[in-house]
Design a protein around this motif. Structure first.
Motif, PDB file in Angstrom:
ATOM      1  N   LYS A  88      -0.644   2.845  14.799  1.00  0.00           N
ATOM      2  CA  LYS A  88      -0.430   2.802  13.244  1.00  0.00           C
ATOM      3  C   LYS A  88      -0.694   4.067  12.978  1.00  0.00           C
ATOM      4  O   LYS A  88      -0.365   5.088  12.547  1.00  0.00           O
ATOM      5  N   ALA A  89      -2.432   4.913  13.981  1.00  0.00           N
ATOM      6  CA  ALA A  89      -2.611   6.293  13.031  1.00  0.00           C
ATOM      7  C   ALA A  89      -1.632   6.979  13.878  1.00  0.00           C
ATOM      8  O   ALA A  89      -1.613   8.287  13.576  1.00  0.00           O
ATOM      9  N   ALA A  90      -1.165   6.915  15.020  1.00  0.00           N
ATOM     10  CA  ALA A  90       0.055   7.512  15.146  1.00  0.00           C
ATOM     11  C   ALA A  90       1.270   7.655  14.447  1.00  0.00           C
ATOM     12  O   ALA A  90       2.050   9.130  14.146  1.00  0.00           O
ATOM     13  N   PHE A 111       2.593   1.722   6.943  1.00  0.00           N
ATOM     14  CA  PHE A 111       1.027   0.894   7.361  1.00  0.00           C
ATOM     15  C   PHE A 111       0.580   0.946   5.556  1.00  0.00           C
ATOM     16  O   PHE A 111      -0.372  -0.615   5.291  1.00  0.00           O
ATOM     17  N   GLU A 112       0.153   2.083   4.874  1.00  0.00           N
ATOM     18  CA  GLU A 112      -0.882   2.025   4.260  1.00  0.00           C
ATOM     19  C   GLU A 112       0.029   1.689   2.801  1.00  0.00           C
ATOM     20  O   GLU A 112      -0.539   0.978   2.099  1.00  0.00           O
ATOM     21  N   LEU A 113       0.955   2.094   2.928  1.00  0.00           N
ATOM     22  CA  LEU A 113       2.650   1.218   1.639  1.00  0.00           C
ATOM     23  C   LEU A 113       1.971  -0.244   1.963  1.00  0.00           C
ATOM     24  O   LEU A 113       1.838  -1.347   1.324  1.00  0.00           O
ATOM     25  N   GLN A 114       2.037  -0.702   3.513  1.00  0.00           N
ATOM     26  CA  GLN A 114       1.715  -2.749   3.249  1.00  0.00           C
ATOM     27  C   GLN A 114       0.886  -2.804   2.856  1.00  0.00           C
ATOM     28  O   GLN A 114       0.372  -4.092   2.197  1.00  0.00           O
ATOM     29  N   SER A 115       0.056  -1.928   3.212  1.00  0.00           N
ATOM     30  CA  SER A 115      -1.511  -2.327   3.114  1.00  0.00           C
ATOM     31  C   SER A 115      -1.583  -2.900   1.455  1.00  0.00           C
ATOM     32  O   SER A 115      -2.449  -3.451   1.423  1.00  0.00           O
ATOM     33  N   ALA A 116      -1.549  -1.223   0.576  1.00  0.00           N
ATOM     34  CA  ALA A 116      -0.712  -1.564  -0.475  1.00  0.00           C
ATOM     35  C   ALA A 116      -0.999  -3.140  -1.477  1.00  0.00           C
ATOM     36  O   ALA A 116      -0.873  -3.529  -2.286  1.00  0.00           O
ATOM     37  N   LEU A 117       0.158  -3.625  -0.418  1.00  0.00           N
ATOM     38  CA  LEU A 117       1.082  -4.508  -0.854  1.00  0.00           C
ATOM     39  C   LEU A 117       0.538  -5.864  -0.691  1.00  0.00           C
ATOM     40  O   LEU A 117       0.601  -6.708  -1.581  1.00  0.00           O
ATOM     41  N   GLU A 122      -5.520  -9.319  -3.954  1.00  0.00           N
ATOM     42  CA  GLU A 122      -6.842  -9.003  -3.014  1.00  0.00           C
ATOM     43  C   GLU A 122      -8.181  -8.386  -4.912  1.00  0.00           C
ATOM     44  O   GLU A 122      -8.617  -8.495  -5.527  1.00  0.00           O
ATOM     45  N   ARG A 123      -6.833  -7.278  -4.721  1.00  0.00           N
ATOM     46  CA  ARG A 123      -7.558  -5.959  -5.556  1.00  0.00           C
ATOM     47  C   ARG A 123      -7.417  -6.462  -6.527  1.00  0.00           C
ATOM     48  O   ARG A 123      -8.599  -6.237  -8.331  1.00  0.00           O
ATOM     49  N   ARG A 234       9.132  -5.115   2.168  1.00  0.00           N
ATOM     50  CA  ARG A 234       8.102  -4.783   2.871  1.00  0.00           C
ATOM     51  C   ARG A 234       8.506  -3.927   3.808  1.00  0.00           C
ATOM     52  O   ARG A 234       9.671  -3.753   3.412  1.00  0.00           O
ATOM     53  N   PHE A 235       7.471  -3.144   4.471  1.00  0.00           N
ATOM     54  CA  PHE A 235       7.840  -2.129   4.495  1.00  0.00           C
ATOM     55  C   PHE A 235       7.354  -2.506   6.592  1.00  0.00           C
ATOM     56  O   PHE A 235       7.073  -1.227   7.333  1.00  0.00           O
ATOM     57  N   VAL A 236       6.131  -2.883   6.516  1.00  0.00           N
ATOM     58  CA  VAL A 236       6.026  -3.848   8.248  1.00  0.00           C
ATOM     59  C   VAL A 236       6.337  -5.153   8.484  1.00  0.00           C
ATOM     60  O   VAL A 236       6.300  -5.793   7.612  1.00  0.00           O
ATOM     61  N   SER A 237       6.813  -5.505   9.207  1.00  0.00           N
ATOM     62  CA  SER A 237       8.078  -6.658   9.033  1.00  0.00           C
ATOM     63  C   SER A 237       6.481  -8.047   9.032  1.00  0.00           C
ATOM     64  O   SER A 237       5.659  -7.527   9.831  1.00  0.00           O
ATOM     65  N   ASP A 238       7.457  -9.410   8.988  1.00  0.00           N
ATOM     66  CA  ASP A 238       6.171 -10.462   8.832  1.00  0.00           C
ATOM     67  C   ASP A 238       5.804 -10.368  10.810  1.00  0.00           C
ATOM     68  O   ASP A 238       4.504 -10.715  10.611  1.00  0.00           O
TER      69      ASP A 238
END
Length: 864
Positions: A88-90, A111-117, A122-123, A234-238
């Motif tokens: 993910k960092a790469a 990963f940033e976009l998927q994390s935001a989604l 919760e937010r 989604r930007f990262v698969s299930d």
């Protein structure tokens, strides 16, 4: 014209080194021009004025950040497990490095976009809790301030009473006592003033808190709207092992250079860590700099083998190949040199290459074959070169003109990239004709008697000359066994069988659906295909070709009102058939133009996506009425491709009518007959329909997909039909001319009409057969081209030429001509008088030459 070409051929033979030097100079100049002025080719096809293009042009003005090109990088964990923290960092680092590249506008971190989604619910919940707490704090603060005000009120009343008493004492003349009272009130006044200031400060703080609370409420409402609008995205698969990054370029993909595309690939590949794989979308990796591949070389090798078999010597076989190379070098080179100033699709030089090779070989072959025949009949070398140029060269000129006119007519529909394509092909064919008429006779003069083998010279002793035939006369017209004789022996059988076969092959053409290539049409082992299929598998096919919906918002809306209106539009769009998601992605600074990304449930070339684009346009009014937005319009790559295909489909009948009309006029001039042009045109339509049918069956339906590497059948390349119509028409008329003109010549010399069909057929069948095999071989070499967009074109042209040459021209036409007999050559007297005599075969030239020929043969074969 025949006399002029005769003189040109003899001049080229005499001044051969001047002509050779001139062509060498032309080739050098063209090569230098390509190096100096050559630009970038593209696989993007646009038509100015289409609905999608108009919307895109509007975006460039109103919302330029949404108008650049877009490419996709698909990342995958090699072990099939979820991405590790290191991977993910790469990816995050790659996104940052790409964003710093001058050609790149932005690169998303999936990963940033998927994390935001993922964190949004919760937010939002936490934000709601914080707002409730803030609201309570505001209420408590207001209550405390009100209580403090209530406590201060008695003190203020008491102070005001004491101040009034001091004022009364002063009015009564007791100034000293009044001053004493005021002195006693001073501490109380100071204390009360300080308390009021403290209250005012607390009230201002409370007002600031209220403003922040109101902003928080608005932000929370917008966040909820955005969360609702992003459902299904989604930007990262299930499974957590596939993610995609969208790379937005500063320019449109057509304008992004090959170097910048390569830089994006290098940055991504250099940033990979063990276990992390990257695949690139077609937009990023398409490399169309190489026009010629291994498969095309095989086609040329087959053509060379046919030439060696037919002509008997490597020298004779190499001459037509050399002429084709020169013609292609100049024609395609000139096209590439213009690519720096003319917007040019990659298919333009490829079509020019394909045609230049095919007609370049054939046209030179016709002249060389005539020259060899005349030499064997005892004609002097230079006379033979001149005569071959004036007779077969005249037919070559006329045949080339038909191809040139048919290709140039591609400009008639007014579609820019099709105009460039047609003119590039026409120019290359024109060069091939010039090479055949000037450089071929010059090199024939250099080669001399070596154009014939020892065995051919040995056999010539008892050949045409010994038999008393006139120099240059075709021998063997009375052959007892020939395909022409077999066809005319059973004409009804040949005619019915040919029509039934071609008609049956044409049936699938009724299902023809046009489109433009996407990643699914790329080779199965390519990164573009892997990226396309991986995206479809993990995120749905529609993510490979999202649509862009643009809407006008009313003036004066605040942020929340804009969000609510766009949410309503998003919901209305989601309710449509074939829509997976509809996400607001950008709004202009003035708040008047909004952009939404609509993800279809099918791929870019799917029929459902085409239906969705048309539905969005027809339902624009209903969307405006339901949501309050205005000017709802759709663009995006799929919409633009659909518009291009629709425009080409509309233009195709007009173009076909032009070609058919041209066919009838030209053939009327050449053959001076009413029926022959009608038969030729009917045959052309049969071979055209059969070619269309075969293309649909293989490339659209997937029949024999394993043989032709069609792993994902789809719509047919939208401009293939018009290319096939133009090119096949021109080539069909070539064969019609070389075969039927021999029949006409035999008939004009007094032979019976039905016997003339056989003798004329035998006169031209051998060279036409070789020419057709060569042309089919060249076109077939492109069926497995490294440029997948070229493959169906190569197949359609190869099959079209094969069917037209062998089924139509060499079977149906002789059968029909035999059945009609003398009626085939009927022409009204009034039309006979007004038609010019073009003398395509140069028969008058031959007659004049033979009437005045009393010179002895000056060629003494060096090998005799």
């Amino acid at each position: 014209m025949a006399s002029w070409l005769y003189s040109l051929g003899k001049l080229a033979a005499r001044k051969r080194w001047w002509f050779i030097s001139a062509w060498l100079a032309v080739m050098v100049a063209v090569g230098a021009s390509v190096a100096a002025f050559g630009g970038t080719l593209s696989n993007s096809f646009t038509i100015p004025g289409t609905a999608a293009q108009q919307v895109l042009d509007r975006l460039k003005t109103d919302l330029p950040e949404s108008s650049g090109g877009l490419g996709t990088i698909v990342f995958k964990a090699a072990d099939g497990q979820a991405f590790t923290a290191k991977q993910k960092a790469a990816v995050e680092k790659i996104a940052g490095t790409l964003a710093d590249h001058p050609a790149v506008k932005s690169a998303t971190d999936p990963f940033e976009l998927q994390s935001a989604l993922d964190d949004a619910p919760e937010r939002i919940a936490d934000g709601g809790t914080e707002l409730k707490q803030a609201k309570q704090r505001l209420a408590d603060g207001r209550a405390a301030i009100d209580a403090a005000k209530a406590q201060l009120e008695p003190a203020k009343v008491q102070l005001q009473a004491a101040q009034a008493q001091a004022a009364q004492l002063e009015a009564a003349g007791q100034a000293a006592m009044a001053a004493q009272v005021r002195a006693q009130l001073q501490p109380q006044e100071t204390q009360l003033e300080a308390a009021e200031k403290q209250l005012a400060k607390q009230e201002r703080k409370l007002e600031d808190g209220q403003a922040k609370y109101d902003d928080g409420v608005a932000d929370l409402a917008s966040a909820k709207i955005r969360m609702q609008s992003s459902e299904g995205v989604r930007f990262v698969s299930d499974t957590g092992d596939v993610a995609f990054m969208q790379v937005s370029f500063e320019q449109s993909m057509m304008e992004v250079s090959k170097e910048d595309r390569a830089a994006v690939q290098h940055i991504a590949e250099d940033g990979l860590v063990p276990g992390l794989q990257a695949e690139f979308s077609k937009d990023i990796v398409e490399d169309i700099s190489s026009l010629f591949g291994a498969a095309e070389a095989i086609g040329i090798a087959v053509a060379a083998a046919v030439l060696v078999i037919m002509l008997g010597t490597l020298v004779a076989a190499g001459l037509p190949l050399l002429m084709a190379v020169v013609g292609v070098g100049v024609g395609v080179g000139g096209t590439m040199a213009l690519s720096g100033v003319v917007e040019m699709s990659s298919i333009s030089p490829v079509l020019a290459l394909m045609l230049g090779l095919a007609v370049g070989i054939d046209y030179s072959l016709f002249i060389v074959n005539r020259h060899r025949t005349q030499l064997l009949a005892g004609m002097p070398l230079q006379e033979s070169i001149g005569r071959a140029t004036g007779t077969s060269g005249n037919a070559v000129l006329f045949a080339g003109l038909t191809v040139i006119i048919a290709l140039a007519a591609l400009a008639v529909p007014g579609i820019p990239f099709l105009t460039v394509l047609g003119l590039a092909g026409a120019a290359t064919v024109a060069v091939a004709v010039l090479v055949a008429l000037t450089l071929t006779p010059a090199l024939l003069g250099v080669i001399g008697s070596r154009i014939l083998s020892r065995r051919a010279w040995a056999k010539a002793g008892g050949g045409a000359a010994a038999a008393g035939l006139p120099a240059g006369a075709p021998a063997g017209n009375g052959t007892k066994r020939s395909w022409g004789r077999a066809v005319t022996r059973h004409p009804w059988l040949a005619l019915l069988a040919g029509v039934v076969v071609l008609g049956a092959m044409a049936l699938p053409a009724a299902e023809l659906r046009l489109g433009l290539p996407d990643g699914s049409s790329e080779p199965a082992d390519s990164t573009a295909y892997r990226a396309y299929t991986q995206l479809g598998k993990s995120f749905g096919d529609g993510i490979n070709g999202p649509l862009i919906v643009v809407a006008d918002l009313p003036a004066g809306l605040d942020g929340t009102e804009q969000d609510r209106m766009l949410l309503k539009l998003s919901q209305e769009l989601r309710a449509m058939d074939h829509v997976t998601a509809a996400i607001p992605v950008n709004t202009s600074e003035d708040g008047r133009t909004a952009v939404l990304q609509v993800v279809p449930d099918g791929g870019p070339a799917a029929e459902s996506t085409e239906d969705l684009v048309h539905t969005l346009r027809t339902e624009a009014g209903a969307l405006q009425a339901a949501t309050g937005v205005e000017g709802v319009a759709v663009t995006g790559q799929p919409a633009m491709q659909i518009d291009v295909s629709d425009r080409l489909a509309e233009a195709m009948p007009v173009y076909l009518a032009i070609v058919i009309g041209l066919s009838l006029v030209l053939l009327l001039l050449v053959f001076r007959s009413i029926l022959v042009p009608l038969l030729a045109t009917a045959g052309f339509l049969l071979s055209l329909g059969a070619s269309f049918g075969a293309v649909v069956a293989i490339y659209q339906w997937g029949w024999l997909g394993g043989v032709f590497e069609v792993h994902d059948p789809g719509p047919i390349l939208s401009f293939l039909p018009m290319i096939l119509i133009g090119v096949l028409f021109g080539l069909a008329m070539d064969y019609q001319m070389f075969l039927v003109s021999g029949m006409r010549e035999s008939y004009a010399h007094g032979e019976d009409a039905r016997a003339a069909v056989v003798s004329g057929f035998n006169h031209g069948a051998r060279v036409v057969t070789a020419a057709a095999i060569i042309m089919v071989s060249v076109f077939a070499g492109f069926v497995f081209s490294h440029l997948t967009m070229v493959r169906p074109i190569g197949f359609a042209l190869a099959l079209g030429v094969l069917l037209d040459a062998f089924v139509v021209r060499m079977t149906l036409i002789p059968a029909a001509m035999h059945l009609f007999g003398k009626a085939a050559w009927w022409l009204p007297q009034w039309l006979e008088r007004i038609l010019p005599d073009v003398d395509v075969e140069g028969a008058k030239l031959v007659a004049r030459a033979e009437a005045g020929a009393d010179e002895e043969p000056e060629l003494e074969p060096a090998l005799r």
